[in-house]
Design an enzyme around this catalytic site. Sequence first.
Site, short mmCIF file in Angstrom:
data_model
loop_
_atom_site.label_atom_id
_atom_site.label_comp_id
_atom_site.label_asym_id
_atom_site.label_seq_id
_atom_site.Cartn_x
_atom_site.Cartn_y
_atom_site.Cartn_z
N VAL A 124 -41.09 6.26 48.35
CA VAL A 124 -42.16 5.43 47.80
C VAL A 124 -41.87 5.00 46.37
O VAL A 124 -42.68 4.34 45.74
CB VAL A 124 -43.54 6.13 47.86
CG1 VAL A 124 -43.98 6.32 49.29
CG2 VAL A 124 -43.51 7.46 47.12
N LYS B 114 -53.95 8.76 55.84
CA LYS B 114 -54.30 8.73 57.26
C LYS B 114 -54.65 7.31 57.71
O LYS B 114 -54.24 6.87 58.79
CB LYS B 114 -55.49 9.66 57.51
CG LYS B 114 -55.08 11.14 57.44
CD LYS B 114 -56.28 12.04 57.59
CE LYS B 114 -55.83 13.50 57.66
NZ LYS B 114 -56.98 14.42 57.69
N SER C 286 -58.87 19.45 60.24
CA SER C 286 -59.32 18.07 60.29
C SER C 286 -59.18 17.44 61.66
O SER C 286 -59.58 16.31 61.88
CB SER C 286 -58.58 17.23 59.25
OG SER C 286 -57.26 17.03 59.66
N1 LIG Z 1 -43.02 -0.42 44.72
C1 LIG Z 1 -41.71 -0.61 44.87
N2 LIG Z 1 -41.15 -1.74 44.47
C2 LIG Z 1 -39.82 -1.93 44.62
N3 LIG Z 1 -38.98 -1.05 45.14
C3 LIG Z 1 -39.48 0.10 45.55
C4 LIG Z 1 -40.86 0.39 45.44
N4 LIG Z 1 -41.06 1.62 45.91
C5 LIG Z 1 -39.86 2.08 46.31
N5 LIG Z 1 -38.90 1.19 46.10
C6 LIG Z 1 -37.50 1.34 46.39
O1 LIG Z 1 -37.34 2.25 47.46
C7 LIG Z 1 -36.19 3.03 47.30
C8 LIG Z 1 -36.53 4.49 47.44
O2 LIG Z 1 -37.28 4.92 46.33
P1 LIG Z 1 -37.05 6.27 45.58
O3 LIG Z 1 -35.66 6.74 45.75
O4 LIG Z 1 -37.58 6.16 44.22
O5 LIG Z 1 -37.97 7.21 46.46
P2 LIG Z 1 -38.56 8.60 46.11
O6 LIG Z 1 -40.02 8.45 46.08
O7 LIG Z 1 -37.89 9.17 44.94
O8 LIG Z 1 -38.19 9.40 47.43
P3 LIG Z 1 -37.77 10.91 47.61
O9 LIG Z 1 -39.03 11.71 47.66
O10 LIG Z 1 -37.10 10.91 48.95
O11 LIG Z 1 -36.89 11.24 46.48
C9 LIG Z 1 -35.63 2.71 45.95
O12 LIG Z 1 -34.55 1.87 46.11
C10 LIG Z 1 -36.77 1.99 45.25
O13 LIG Z 1 -36.31 1.05 44.35
#
Ligand SMILES: Nc1ncnc2c1ncn2[C@@H]1O[C@H](COP(=O)(O)OP(=O)(O)OP(=O)(O)O)[C@@H](O)[C@H]1O
Length: 812
Positions: A391, A754, A711
Amino acid sequence: MDNELENNAVRMDEAQRPAPPQPGAENVQEARKLRPLPDDAVIILPVRNVVLFPGVVVPITIGRQRSRAAAQHAVRMQKPVGVLLQRNKDVEEPGPDDLYWVGTTANILRYVTGPDGSHHVVSQGEQRFRVLQFMEGWDFPVARVQRLEEHSETGPDIEARALSVKQRAVEILRMLPQVPEEMVAGLDNIESPARLADLIAGLMEASVEEKQAILETFDLKTRLDKLLEHLSRRAEVMRLSHEINERTKESIDAKGREHLLREQLRTIQKELGEGEDTTAEIAELEKAIAEANMPEEVEKQARKELKRLARMPEGAGENSMVRSYLDWLVELPWQNPEPAAIDIVEARRILDADHYGLEKIKKRILEYLAVRKLNPSGKSPILCFVGPPGVGKTSLGQSIAKATGREFVRVSLGGVHDEAEIRGHRRTYIGSLPGNIIQNMRKAGTRNCVMMLDEVDKLGAGGFHGDPGSALLEVLDPEQNATFRDNYLGVPYDLSRVMFVCTANVLDTIPGPLRDRMEIIQIPGYTEHEKLQIARRYLVARQLDANGLKAEQCEISDETLLSVIHDYTREAGVRNLEREIGTVFRHVAMQIAEGVKTRVRIEVEDLPPILGPLKFESEVAMRTAVPGVATGLAWTPVGGDILFIEASRMSGSGKLILTGQLGDVMKESAQAALSLVKSRAQELGIDAAQLEKSDIHVHVPAGATPKDGPSAGVAMFVALSSLLTQRPVRSDIAMTGEISLRGLVLPIGGVKEKVLAALRAGITTVMLPARNRRDFEDVPAEAREKLKFVWLERVNDALAAALSSETVDSAA
Ligand SMILES: Nc1ncnc2c1ncn2[C@@H]1O[C@H](COP(=O)(O)OP(=O)(O)OP(=O)(O)O)[C@@H](O)[C@H]1O
Ligand SMILES: [Mg+2]
């Protein structure tokens, strides 16, 4: 016993027996020899360096003429000799005053003449005697003696002493090299304390004076005491000398080896033309230390180690250890960095440029930056992004670094079990290193960096190797982290300028004390529309680039992207989405590289040949076609998900069977649901009597994944009601909520996640507890628009909305 003696020994009754006296010889000498001895007289054999004890066999060398005469006469007359020790061994012709007056009578076992003309007797001690008077008139010394009977007295005193003597003796024997085991056993077999004392006294190593003193001690108890004292001293000396021997041997071995190796090393280095630049290197290190801007304490430590290094011989094992330690000290960033000016407008621009949506989160980050801008040295909270994978937690951290003009480093904490991974190993270990905090500081090259502590929720629990959580606490605590101690560095390191950002998938498993120090920012996951936008704006461009494609070479429509989102991924984040887009582009790149096409446009129909059959079809409709199945909504660490509650009935005795790895809370929830159904049997039109005669089985696939929580209560209740009334549940409806036995619907957590999961699964109506209304505003607008919501006060509300009015045959 002396070997040569043994070899040259000849039986007394053979050739070596001295010739018998010639009868009628007029020789005066002969006559003197032959004068008979009185009964209480013995032939005396003076000796210079032997004390003979009763029972002991010793060889005696006889050099002097008078002694030979004495020995020969004794042999001839088959008489014992009285062996007496000389007081001064240098006296050639000892008179009565030159001899001790206490000795031992001895039987001569053999008279041996050596090949070199030397004479020896092998004599066995027989009995103690005391000289009464020396007599004249023989060619050899003769004395009237009193033979001393050995008392065979015993008693606890004596026996205890004898036992100690025996033990000591055995102890000494064992310390001697090459002592046959029989000898030890022999000692053990001696019963008489007197015999034992004499034997040991005779064999032990001691000066003749000492031995004579023991011989002259007639009282057995005192004799044993003296012996014991002597033996104890002896044992102690031997133990010490043994130890010293071992130690010198060892140190000689080790030293010799080291010397040899070092010599070889020096030769090798000379061959390679190395070794001469040590001084240059030391000078270089010295300069580096001077330039590193270390705090006083650290610089002192560094100089101390440098001195040690300079004194160390080339190639010593420690050499490289000290050198790499100094390298660490020199290369760590120590200087006080200028606080980088934070431009909030620019920061906003960068955050927007890197991430789509996430308005609330970006706003919170900007607030945080604004506070830091106004109060750079203030103790700001530590941000922690919590949310499902993909995310954007990590990438948000990177953006923060970019927006503030700082270096970004990432420390992965997943599976860190050992405190030393965070805090390092002490330098005494070979190959020890600083912990990953300090390692990353070196990587960052400045104290003014953003350090992302990834996956704090996966931090291993404290155990045998110390608690990594408490080490991390010290890192994050603004009160303590200005003097963070790494075991390897051994000097404090100031982490207070570092901007820490943490990430986690779930909140619950973050150790409590750590969580208290962090400001939690939840990132729930994206809706379909958001994913489409992210794909359009970021992922497509990035994957085009990664596959060497230009935008005009490949076109992909929104419908196609939506199909990828829909049919090929089911996730809260966008990681798989990006991967699938990458797969599509690789396929395009192949076609273009092969020259088949120059431009490709991807449509929905093109996807199955590239990505395979749809991975996620709407299974809800299929599953819920029969009565007894309800669609629930669950919250998991990877975002929300739908789950099915399946109930079936068979004849039995009213039992409830639960399967699918349900946790205790979930099991109780199933029981509550069943009780609730039973209590409303009449109202629902269920035949209570028939219910008594059946078993109910509730199963929640996927059976291998553990599930828990209250839940699913509403869904269980609906599934059971559906089963027992034979009215199927509407296939486009999903539900969540806890139930009470009185039929109330209680609020639950994870509403956002959810709802998003329901949307992803193609659900159109979501039933939520009425008491969760306040969470509604968190639900993304897109989901709010697309879905219909039913708010549940009581379980009856769920039945009214979810059960279809027609009943179906259960056999269907
Ligand atoms: N809102 C967003 N806008 C643009 N790109 C996004 C966005 N959210 C995620 N991404 C892209 O999705 C990819 C995965 O994100 P990221 O590696 O930061 O995930 P994470 O939340 O750290 O996951 P994990 O918990 O697995 O480490 C990245 O390339 C990131 O740039
Ligand atoms: Mg990450």
